[in-house]
Design a protein around this motif. Structure first.
Motif, PDB file in Angstrom:
ATOM      1  N   ALA A 149       1.789  12.411  -3.345  1.00 46.79           N
ATOM      2  CA  ALA A 149       2.897  11.605  -3.814  1.00 46.79           C
ATOM      3  C   ALA A 149       3.368  12.166  -5.151  1.00 46.79           C
ATOM      4  CB  ALA A 149       2.459  10.155  -3.977  1.00 46.79           C
ATOM      5  N   GLU A 150       4.644  12.038  -5.418  1.00 51.41           N
ATOM      6  CA  GLU A 150       5.197  12.569  -6.657  1.00 51.41           C
ATOM      7  C   GLU A 150       4.527  11.962  -7.886  1.00 51.41           C
ATOM      8  OE1 GLU A 150       7.356  15.524  -5.249  1.00 51.41           O
ATOM      9  OE2 GLU A 150       7.356  14.987  -7.374  1.00 51.41           O
ATOM     10  N   SER A 151       4.131  10.712  -7.783  1.00 50.41           N
ATOM     11  CA  SER A 151       3.567  10.006  -8.935  1.00 50.41           C
ATOM     12  C   SER A 151       2.206  10.554  -9.368  1.00 50.41           C
ATOM     13  CB  SER A 151       3.437   8.518  -8.626  1.00 50.41           C
ATOM     14  OG  SER A 151       2.608   8.314  -7.495  1.00 50.41           O
ATOM     15  N   GLU A 207      -0.867   2.617 -14.668  1.00 54.35           N
ATOM     16  CA  GLU A 207      -0.197   2.375 -13.384  1.00 54.35           C
ATOM     17  C   GLU A 207      -0.949   2.930 -12.185  1.00 54.35           C
ATOM     18  OE1 GLU A 207       1.132   3.698 -16.150  1.00 54.35           O
ATOM     19  OE2 GLU A 207       2.507   5.352 -15.681  1.00 54.35           O
ATOM     20  N   ASP A 208      -2.052   3.643 -12.440  1.00 54.30           N
ATOM     21  CA  ASP A 208      -2.906   4.092 -11.338  1.00 54.30           C
ATOM     22  C   ASP A 208      -3.887   3.009 -10.906  1.00 54.30           C
ATOM     23  OD1 ASP A 208      -3.053   7.264 -12.985  1.00 54.30           O
ATOM     24  OD2 ASP A 208      -1.857   6.752 -11.217  1.00 54.30           O
ATOM     25  N   ARG A 263       0.848  -1.193   0.000  1.00 51.95           N
ATOM     26  CA  ARG A 263       0.000   0.000   0.000  1.00 51.95           C
ATOM     27  C   ARG A 263       0.884   1.243   0.000  1.00 51.95           C
ATOM     28  NH1 ARG A 263      -4.000  -0.175   4.731  1.00 51.95           N
ATOM     29  NH2 ARG A 263      -2.124   0.357   5.909  1.00 51.95           N
ATOM     30  N   GLU A 264       0.492   2.246  -0.780  1.00 51.28           N
ATOM     31  CA  GLU A 264       1.295   3.469  -0.862  1.00 51.28           C
ATOM     32  C   GLU A 264       0.425   4.707  -0.641  1.00 51.28           C
ATOM     33  OE1 GLU A 264       3.076   4.065  -4.691  1.00 51.28           O
ATOM     34  OE2 GLU A 264       1.173   3.998  -5.758  1.00 51.28           O
ATOM     35  N   PHE A 265       1.075   5.714  -0.143  1.00 51.11           N
ATOM     36  CA  PHE A 265       0.435   7.004   0.095  1.00 51.11           C
ATOM     37  C   PHE A 265       0.158   7.693  -1.236  1.00 51.11           C
ATOM     38  CE2 PHE A 265      -0.420  11.054   1.882  1.00 51.11           C
ATOM     39  CZ  PHE A 265       0.332  11.997   1.193  1.00 51.11           C
ATOM     40  N   PHE A 292      -3.817  14.533  -9.636  1.00 51.88           N
ATOM     41  CA  PHE A 292      -4.825  14.253  -8.614  1.00 51.88           C
ATOM     42  C   PHE A 292      -4.994  15.462  -7.712  1.00 51.88           C
ATOM     43  CE2 PHE A 292      -4.300   9.313  -8.313  1.00 51.88           C
ATOM     44  CZ  PHE A 292      -4.421   9.229  -9.688  1.00 51.88           C
ATOM     45  N   THR A 293      -6.219  15.639  -7.220  1.00 51.07           N
ATOM     46  CA  THR A 293      -6.514  16.707  -6.273  1.00 51.07           C
ATOM     47  C   THR A 293      -7.363  16.157  -5.140  1.00 51.07           C
ATOM     48  OG1 THR A 293      -6.507  18.365  -8.043  1.00 51.07           O
ATOM     49  CG2 THR A 293      -7.533  18.983  -5.961  1.00 51.07           C
TER      50      THR A 293
END
Length: 125
Positions: free
Chosen positions: A61-63, A89-90, A45-47, A68-69
């Motif tokens: 996150a940089e990605s 990749e999302d 899991r990632e932020f 995203f908002t």
């Protein structure tokens, strides 16, 4: 305590947009910093994004930065994640979470103790 229910996930094509919502029960929603996280198959899991109690500060996150908002409506006990220009990749299960910790601790995706059940986002390329 706050209970969280996500909605808005689905199957979209690359380049499309999607808005996730997370409805919170309880009267203390504004006492929590809120975050969005995601978990792709076979990955940890990632932020993704965080917002402070008032909605005046956010972090990403940089990605996802620039695409995203995160926002919140404390009157509606709801936090949102607007996702634009989606990429394959999302693809992941997206979770919202609440943190009663300070913004200093919550801003980077730490100290989140309350979690929703997740909503699936699938982006086809």
């Amino acid at each position: 305590q706050v209970q969280l229910v996500e909605s808005g996930g689905g199957l979209v094509q690359a380049g499309d947009s999607l808005r996730l919502s997370c409805a919170a029960s309880g009267r203390t929603f504004s006492n929590y910093a809120m975050g969005w996280f995601r978990q792709a198959p076979g990955k940890e899991r990632e932020f993704v994004a965080a917002i402070n109690r008032s909605g005046s500060q956010t972090n990403y996150a940089e990605s996802v930065k620039g695409r995203f908002t995160i926002s919140r409506d404390n009157a509606k006990n709801t936090v949102y994640l607007q996702m634009n220009n989606l990429k394959a990749e999302d693809t992941a299960v997206y979770y919202c979470a609440a943190s009663g910790a300070s913004w200093y601790n919550a801003v980077g995706g730490h100290a989140y103790a309350l979690w929703g059940q997740g909503t699936q986002v699938t982006v086809s390329s």
